[in-house]
Enzyme design. Structure first.
Site, mmCIF file in Angstrom:
data_model
loop_
_atom_site.group_PDB
_atom_site.id
_atom_site.type_symbol
_atom_site.label_atom_id
_atom_site.label_comp_id
_atom_site.label_asym_id
_atom_site.label_seq_id
_atom_site.Cartn_x
_atom_site.Cartn_y
_atom_site.Cartn_z
ATOM 1 C CE LYS A 22 -1.858 1.430 4.086
ATOM 2 N NZ LYS A 22 -1.484 2.832 4.315
ATOM 3 C CG ASN A 23 2.435 2.710 3.552
ATOM 4 O OD1 ASN A 23 1.242 2.975 3.352
ATOM 5 N ND2 ASN A 23 2.949 2.569 4.773
ATOM 6 C CB CYS A 116 -4.387 10.407 12.352
ATOM 7 S SG CYS A 116 -2.912 9.573 12.887
ATOM 8 N NE ARG A 121 0.589 10.158 10.748
ATOM 9 C CZ ARG A 121 0.191 9.235 9.878
ATOM 10 N NH1 ARG A 121 -1.022 8.772 9.925
ATOM 11 N NH2 ARG A 121 1.010 8.785 8.965
ATOM 12 C CG ASP A 304 3.293 1.358 9.390
ATOM 13 O OD1 ASP A 304 2.826 2.144 10.224
ATOM 14 O OD2 ASP A 304 3.413 1.637 8.175
ATOM 15 N NE ARG A 396 -6.916 3.710 5.780
ATOM 16 C CZ ARG A 396 -5.952 4.116 6.586
ATOM 17 N NH1 ARG A 396 -6.162 4.202 7.877
ATOM 18 N NH2 ARG A 396 -4.768 4.462 6.120
HETATM 19 C C1 UD1 Z 1 4.382 6.820 6.574
HETATM 20 C C2 UD1 Z 1 3.498 5.614 6.386
HETATM 21 C C3 UD1 Z 1 3.007 5.108 7.734
HETATM 22 C C4 UD1 Z 1 4.180 4.862 8.676
HETATM 23 C C5 UD1 Z 1 5.096 6.098 8.753
HETATM 24 C C6 UD1 Z 1 6.359 5.849 9.538
HETATM 25 C C7 UD1 Z 1 2.533 5.928 4.199
HETATM 26 C C8 UD1 Z 1 1.320 6.259 3.402
HETATM 27 N N1 UD1 Z 1 2.397 5.979 5.532
HETATM 28 O O1 UD1 Z 1 3.591 7.834 7.161
HETATM 29 O O2 UD1 Z 1 2.282 3.901 7.511
HETATM 30 O O3 UD1 Z 1 3.710 4.559 9.949
HETATM 31 O O4 UD1 Z 1 5.487 6.480 7.422
HETATM 32 O O5 UD1 Z 1 7.063 4.789 8.998
HETATM 33 O O6 UD1 Z 1 3.564 5.606 3.672
HETATM 34 N N2 UD1 Z 1 6.979 14.397 11.028
HETATM 35 C C9 UD1 Z 1 7.137 15.722 11.380
HETATM 36 N N3 UD1 Z 1 6.935 16.687 10.410
HETATM 37 C C10 UD1 Z 1 6.579 16.366 9.131
HETATM 38 C C11 UD1 Z 1 6.414 15.009 8.801
HETATM 39 C C12 UD1 Z 1 6.621 14.041 9.770
HETATM 40 O O7 UD1 Z 1 7.452 16.056 12.502
HETATM 41 O O8 UD1 Z 1 6.423 17.273 8.306
HETATM 42 C C13 UD1 Z 1 7.203 13.333 12.052
HETATM 43 C C14 UD1 Z 1 5.941 12.578 12.404
HETATM 44 O O9 UD1 Z 1 5.177 13.243 13.384
HETATM 45 C C15 UD1 Z 1 6.502 11.267 12.885
HETATM 46 C C16 UD1 Z 1 7.736 11.051 12.017
HETATM 47 O O10 UD1 Z 1 8.045 12.345 11.497
HETATM 48 O O11 UD1 Z 1 6.917 11.338 14.235
HETATM 49 C C17 UD1 Z 1 7.560 10.051 10.896
HETATM 50 O O12 UD1 Z 1 6.478 10.427 10.084
HETATM 51 P P1 UD1 Z 1 6.463 10.157 8.511
HETATM 52 O O13 UD1 Z 1 7.640 9.365 8.112
HETATM 53 O O14 UD1 Z 1 6.220 11.462 7.824
HETATM 54 O O15 UD1 Z 1 5.165 9.268 8.346
HETATM 55 P P2 UD1 Z 1 4.124 9.325 7.162
HETATM 56 O O16 UD1 Z 1 4.802 9.599 5.881
HETATM 57 O O17 UD1 Z 1 2.960 10.188 7.549
#
Ligand code: UD1
Length: 417
Positions: A22-23, A116, A121, A304, A396
């Site tokens: 999915k990701n 969420c 996030r 995950d 999902r």
């Molecule tokens: C993706 C995955 C999700 C997985 C996560 C971490 C998809 C669609 N989703 O989510 O399943 O659990 O990676 O492996 O691929 N952060 C910030 N600022 C930002 C962005 C992120 O502080 O602008 C922080 C988040 O709060 C979190 C960490 O970075 O603590 C990791 O988040 P991120 O890697 O961005 O996760 P997603 O891409 O949302």
């Protein structure tokens, strides 16, 4: 609303075919927006999130064909620059349209995803990265409005190697004139798969799988055909199910390279792991040892898989400590696992699991995808009947869950509430 009814206590035996990730599928779909023409993506998982992304892209003007394993995305004409709240709120990855639209049109209006069930996030890194490439970004009425008419390559260091921010910044950087250097990027296999697709489309990106991506931006891009990589989290989930319920399961098509940490931890717990020509075989012979994990960015232990690991450790003899450093609030499954008889206590972002527990079935529900997966794992091992409500979370991210589990010998059915 559907629920899943599991009569637990049956060992799992046989093969399970691991679906496309999915990701990985979601960023590849977003990447198709960057070029005119029809991109064909195969090995697509059949999941609600993929269908949602299809609706998001259709709304932008992309012609989306195919509901099965092959999707054709014709992005010849993009007619809208807006990803509305109604769609983005149902799936955060819709936010990938931000980078894709800025890359394709030089502008985008994308709803902020909001928080969420696992916490706030934020998306600050996505925005800083786009600004570093010269986009003007404003927040208005809950929407991010980005003007990237004059994108220029630049050097940008991500404050954290966020998966989503890496995707969005990369999608814009391939369109930015000149060279970009993105430091401290995510190294997840899903990012490597995205880089591969973008390079096939005509981009020049080096460094996939490392912390630095070097991009020659502004090259003409064309549509392409790609296949989605196997889902390492789906594979890990079936591994944990076989580990707790017991049995002998082959994860067909799983890529052991993407599961190094999980396989090492599973072996440490006492599961027998064999890499075969067509996948990974998981066998349980006897008891399990407790194994601590701490989530980290790839190649560390995936957040995950945190919930599923807690479920698995309820079957180990002794105490294990599971720490989530990526999402410290992502523990809604713990209270539900306790309802099934697990002994888990929380202290901040650390769960302490004491096993082995004789789990017993109960009605449970959860607030997110992987939390629900941990309840399925526990339910498969529990004596008696477990009813898991709100299984739209599972739909999902797990393709044909009950059919795959039934084929492994589990007694699982879907019922309407
Ligand atoms: C993706 C995955 C999700 C997985 C996560 C971490 C998809 C669609 N989703 O989510 O399943 O659990 O990676 O492996 O691929 N952060 C910030 N600022 C930002 C962005 C992120 O502080 O602008 C922080 C988040 O709060 C979190 C960490 O970075 O603590 C990791 O988040 P991120 O890697 O961005 O996760 P997603 O891409 O949302």
């Amino acid at each position: 609303m559907d629920k899943l009814v599991i009569e637990g206590g049956v060992e799992l035996q046989g093969d399970v075919k691991i679906a496309g990730a999915k990701n990985a599928a979601l960023p590849l779909m977003a990447a198709a927006v960057l070029a005119e023409g029809k991109s064909v993506i195969s090995n697509m998982p059949q999941l609600a999130d993929v269908r949602t992304m299809g609706r998001v892209l259709a709304q932008l003007g992309v012609k989306v064909e195919g509901e099965g394993e092959v999707y054709a995305l014709d992005a010849t004409s993009i007619t809208s620059d807006t990803a509305p709240y109604e769609l983005v709120k149902t799936m955060r990855a819709s936010f990938y349209t931000l980078g894709a639209l800025v890359g394709r049109l030089g502008r985008a209006k994308v709803s902020l995803p909001g928080g969420c069930a696992w916490g706030p996030r934020p998306v600050d890194i996505h925005i800083k990265g786009l600004e570093a490439l010269g986009a003007k970004v404003e927040l208005e009425g809950g929407y991010i409005i980005a003007d990237g008419a004059k994108l220029r390559g630049n050097r940008f260091v991500l404050g954290f190697p966020s998966v989503g921010a890496t995707v969005n910044i990369l999608l814009a950087a391939v369109a930015a004139e000149g060279e970009s250097m993105l430091d401290n990027v995510a190294r997840e296999p899903e990012i490597t798969a995205l880089v591969r697709m973008l390079n096939q489309m005509g981009a020049r990106i080096d460094g996939a799988g490392t912390g630095t991506l070097r991009i020659q931006g502004g090259l003409p891009l064309h549509a392409t055909d790609v296949a989605v990589i196997p889902d390492r989290i789906e594979a890990g989930t079936y591994l944990a199910a076989a580990g707790l319920a017991g049995g002998d399961v082959t994860l067909r098509g799983a890529d052991p390279e993407h599961l190094t940490m999980i396989l090492a931890k599973a072996a440490e717990a006492g599961l027998r792991i064999t890499v075969t020509t067509d996948g990974i075989r998981v066998q349980k012979n006897g008891g399990m040892r407790p194994v601590d994990v701490e989530t980290a960015v790839y190649p560390g232990f995936a957040t995950d898989m945190q919930a599923q690991w807690i479920a698995l450790m309820t079957g180990a003899e002794g105490s294990s400590f599971i720490t989530d450093t990526i999402y410290p609030d992502r523990f809604t499954h713990v209270a539900e696992l306790v309802r099934l008889g697990a002994r888990v206590t929380m202290k901040e972002n650390v769960a302490r699991v004491t096993g082995p527990s004789a789990l017993t079935g109960a009605p449970v529900m959860s607030t997110d995808l992987r939390a629900s997966a941990s309840l399925v794992i526990a339910g498969l091992a529990a004596k008696g009947t477990t009813e898991i409500s709100r299984i739209y979370h599972l739909d999902r991210g797990y393709e044909n869950l009950e059919a795959k589990l039934t084929a492994l010998g589990a007694r699982v059915r879907r019922e309407r509430d």
